[in-house]
Motif scaffolding. Structure first.
Motif, PDB file in Angstrom:
ATOM      1  N   SER A  38       0.829  -1.198   0.000  1.00 39.81           N
ATOM      2  CA  SER A  38       0.000   0.000   0.000  1.00 39.81           C
ATOM      3  C   SER A  38       0.866   1.252   0.000  1.00 39.81           C
ATOM      4  N   THR A  39       0.253   2.343  -0.375  1.00 37.39           N
ATOM      5  CA  THR A  39       0.916   3.642  -0.426  1.00 37.39           C
ATOM      6  C   THR A  39       0.077   4.635   0.370  1.00 37.39           C
ATOM      7  N   ALA A  40       0.745   5.515   1.087  1.00 33.11           N
ATOM      8  CA  ALA A  40       0.046   6.582   1.813  1.00 33.11           C
ATOM      9  C   ALA A  40      -0.390   7.653   0.815  1.00 33.11           C
ATOM     10  N   VAL A  41      -1.657   8.026   0.882  1.00 30.21           N
ATOM     11  CA  VAL A  41      -2.201   9.034  -0.029  1.00 30.21           C
ATOM     12  C   VAL A  41      -2.905  10.106   0.788  1.00 30.21           C
ATOM     13  N   ILE A  42      -2.643  11.345   0.429  1.00 28.55           N
ATOM     14  CA  ILE A  42      -3.331  12.472   1.049  1.00 28.55           C
ATOM     15  C   ILE A  42      -4.279  13.031  -0.009  1.00 28.55           C
ATOM     16  N   MET A  43      -5.544  13.091   0.340  1.00 24.34           N
ATOM     17  CA  MET A  43      -6.552  13.622  -0.576  1.00 24.34           C
ATOM     18  C   MET A  43      -7.046  14.961  -0.032  1.00 24.34           C
ATOM     19  N   VAL A  44      -6.971  15.978  -0.861  1.00 26.40           N
ATOM     20  CA  VAL A  44      -7.447  17.306  -0.496  1.00 26.40           C
ATOM     21  C   VAL A  44      -8.631  17.635  -1.396  1.00 26.40           C
ATOM     22  N   GLU A  45      -9.782  17.886  -0.789  1.00 27.04           N
ATOM     23  CA  GLU A  45     -10.989  18.247  -1.528  1.00 27.04           C
ATOM     24  C   GLU A  45     -11.221  19.743  -1.355  1.00 27.04           C
ATOM     25  N   ILE A  46     -11.399  20.434  -2.466  1.00 32.24           N
ATOM     26  CA  ILE A  46     -11.556  21.883  -2.418  1.00 32.24           C
ATOM     27  C   ILE A  46     -12.880  22.265  -3.067  1.00 32.24           C
ATOM     28  N   GLN A  47     -13.652  23.014  -2.318  1.00 28.05           N
ATOM     29  CA  GLN A  47     -14.891  23.580  -2.856  1.00 28.05           C
ATOM     30  C   GLN A  47     -14.693  25.087  -2.917  1.00 28.05           C
ATOM     31  N   CYS A  48     -14.798  25.632  -4.103  1.00 21.94           N
ATOM     32  CA  CYS A  48     -14.612  27.069  -4.287  1.00 21.94           C
ATOM     33  C   CYS A  48     -15.932  27.804  -4.079  1.00 21.94           C
ATOM     34  N   LYS A  49     -15.803  29.079  -3.776  1.00 24.98           N
ATOM     35  CA  LYS A  49     -16.999  29.921  -3.707  1.00 24.98           C
ATOM     36  C   LYS A  49     -17.548  30.056  -5.126  1.00 24.98           C
ATOM     37  N   ALA A  71       8.928  19.708  -4.884  1.00 22.30           N
ATOM     38  CA  ALA A  71       8.896  18.842  -3.697  1.00 22.30           C
ATOM     39  C   ALA A  71       9.029  17.369  -4.099  1.00 22.30           C
ATOM     40  N   ILE A  72       8.410  16.976  -5.196  1.00 22.06           N
ATOM     41  CA  ILE A  72       8.518  15.592  -5.663  1.00 22.06           C
ATOM     42  C   ILE A  72       9.942  15.305  -6.131  1.00 22.06           C
ATOM     43  N   GLN A  73      10.551  16.255  -6.840  1.00 22.69           N
ATOM     44  CA  GLN A  73      11.928  16.062  -7.315  1.00 22.69           C
ATOM     45  C   GLN A  73      12.908  15.948  -6.153  1.00 22.69           C
ATOM     46  N   LYS A  74      12.705  16.730  -5.110  1.00 26.89           N
ATOM     47  CA  LYS A  74      13.567  16.640  -3.927  1.00 26.89           C
ATOM     48  C   LYS A  74      13.354  15.335  -3.189  1.00 26.89           C
ATOM     49  N   ASP A  76      11.416  14.813  -0.635  1.00 24.80           N
ATOM     50  CA  ASP A  76      11.277  14.992   0.810  1.00 24.80           C
ATOM     51  C   ASP A  76      10.086  14.231   1.372  1.00 24.80           C
ATOM     52  N   ALA A  77       8.917  14.458   0.822  1.00 23.40           N
ATOM     53  CA  ALA A  77       7.714  13.872   1.409  1.00 23.40           C
ATOM     54  C   ALA A  77       6.820  13.188   0.384  1.00 23.40           C
ATOM     55  N   PHE A  78       6.783  13.680  -0.845  1.00 20.16           N
ATOM     56  CA  PHE A  78       5.846  13.170  -1.831  1.00 20.16           C
ATOM     57  C   PHE A  78       6.566  12.454  -2.969  1.00 20.16           C
ATOM     58  N   THR A  79       5.911  11.414  -3.489  1.00 22.04           N
ATOM     59  CA  THR A  79       6.481  10.669  -4.606  1.00 22.04           C
ATOM     60  C   THR A  79       5.701  10.878  -5.900  1.00 22.04           C
ATOM     61  N   ASN A  80       4.456  11.321  -5.786  1.00 19.86           N
ATOM     62  CA  ASN A  80       3.643  11.521  -6.971  1.00 19.86           C
ATOM     63  C   ASN A  80       2.478  12.453  -6.632  1.00 19.86           C
ATOM     64  N   ASP A  94     -15.003  21.084  -6.201  1.00 20.53           N
ATOM     65  CA  ASP A  94     -14.499  21.597  -7.472  1.00 20.53           C
ATOM     66  C   ASP A  94     -13.196  20.926  -7.889  1.00 20.53           C
ATOM     67  N   PHE A  95     -12.320  20.632  -6.900  1.00 22.47           N
ATOM     68  CA  PHE A  95     -11.015  20.032  -7.182  1.00 22.47           C
ATOM     69  C   PHE A  95     -10.702  18.973  -6.142  1.00 22.47           C
ATOM     70  N   VAL A  96     -10.008  17.926  -6.583  1.00 21.03           N
ATOM     71  CA  VAL A  96      -9.472  16.915  -5.685  1.00 21.03           C
ATOM     72  C   VAL A  96      -7.995  16.794  -6.005  1.00 21.03           C
ATOM     73  N   LEU A  97      -7.158  17.010  -5.000  1.00 19.59           N
ATOM     74  CA  LEU A  97      -5.716  16.886  -5.147  1.00 19.59           C
ATOM     75  C   LEU A  97      -5.291  15.594  -4.468  1.00 19.59           C
ATOM     76  N   LEU A  98      -4.495  14.771  -5.154  1.00 16.34           N
ATOM     77  CA  LEU A  98      -4.039  13.506  -4.594  1.00 16.34           C
ATOM     78  C   LEU A  98      -2.514  13.486  -4.549  1.00 16.34           C
ATOM     79  N   PHE A  99      -1.992  13.356  -3.352  1.00 15.25           N
ATOM     80  CA  PHE A  99      -0.551  13.306  -3.122  1.00 15.25           C
ATOM     81  C   PHE A  99      -0.184  11.901  -2.653  1.00 15.25           C
ATOM     82  N   GLU A 100       0.797  11.263  -3.278  1.00 14.98           N
ATOM     83  CA  GLU A 100       1.338  10.015  -2.765  1.00 14.98           C
ATOM     84  C   GLU A 100       2.494  10.380  -1.854  1.00 14.98           C
TER      85      GLU A 100
END
Length: 153
Positions: A38-49, A71-74, A76-80, A94-100
């Motif tokens: 498994s991989t740790a994933v951070i999901m950010v959900e954004i609803q705009c005005k 940050a991915i190139q370094k 440090d914390a994220f791979t994708n 409106d948007f969903v951001l997914l960080f591995e």
């Protein structure tokens, strides 16, 4: 002379024991080998005005996406990373951001959303505050969730 009924029932018993032994010893090994990590994933959900999603996307692509790439190139914390945009304006998100993330270890403390964190590192506190003042006027809600991702082959 041996009774045929007792031989056939003892053969059935031996066969059942062998089948049970096989399923107890061999099957878990096969299943464990097929389980993908498994991989740790951070999901950010954004609803705009209302009416601000286009402005938010433009600022996001201009300022935040390059910071995420750095940050991915370094490493440090994220791979994708990738993001999704709602194709219909009447949705709750409106948007969903997914960080591995590299691991779950870095996720045990409460922090600002990851896209803001990388932007803060890149811009510094003063420029970050100015940009967040503008982008914060466009956001209605930002929700962060931590998930576990499995790759299916």
């Amino acid at each position: 002379m041996i009774d045929n009924k007792s031989v056939s029932s003892s053969n059935r018993f031996v066969a059942l024991c062998l089948l049970l032994l096989r399923s107890v010893l061999i099957l878990p090994g096969i299943l464990a080998a097929q389980t993908s990590p498994s991989t740790a994933v951070i999901m950010v959900e954004i609803q705009c005005k209302p009416g601000t999603a286009d402005q938010w996307r433009e600022a996001f692509e201009k300022d935040i996406v390059p910071a995420i790439r750095e940050a991915i190139q370094k490493g440090d914390a994220f791979t994708n990373f990738f993001y999704l945009e709602a194709p219909v304006p009447a949705q709750d998100i409106d948007f969903v951001l997914l960080f591995e993330a590299k691991s779950f270890g870095s996720l045990d403390t409460r922090r600002i959303p990851p896209h803001y964190e990388v932007l803060l590192r890149r811009l510094g506190p003063e420029r970050f505050a100015a940009l967040m003042k503008e982008m914060g006027n466009w956001e209605k809600t930002v929700r962060v969730s931590i998930l576990r991702s499995y790759k299916v082959q």
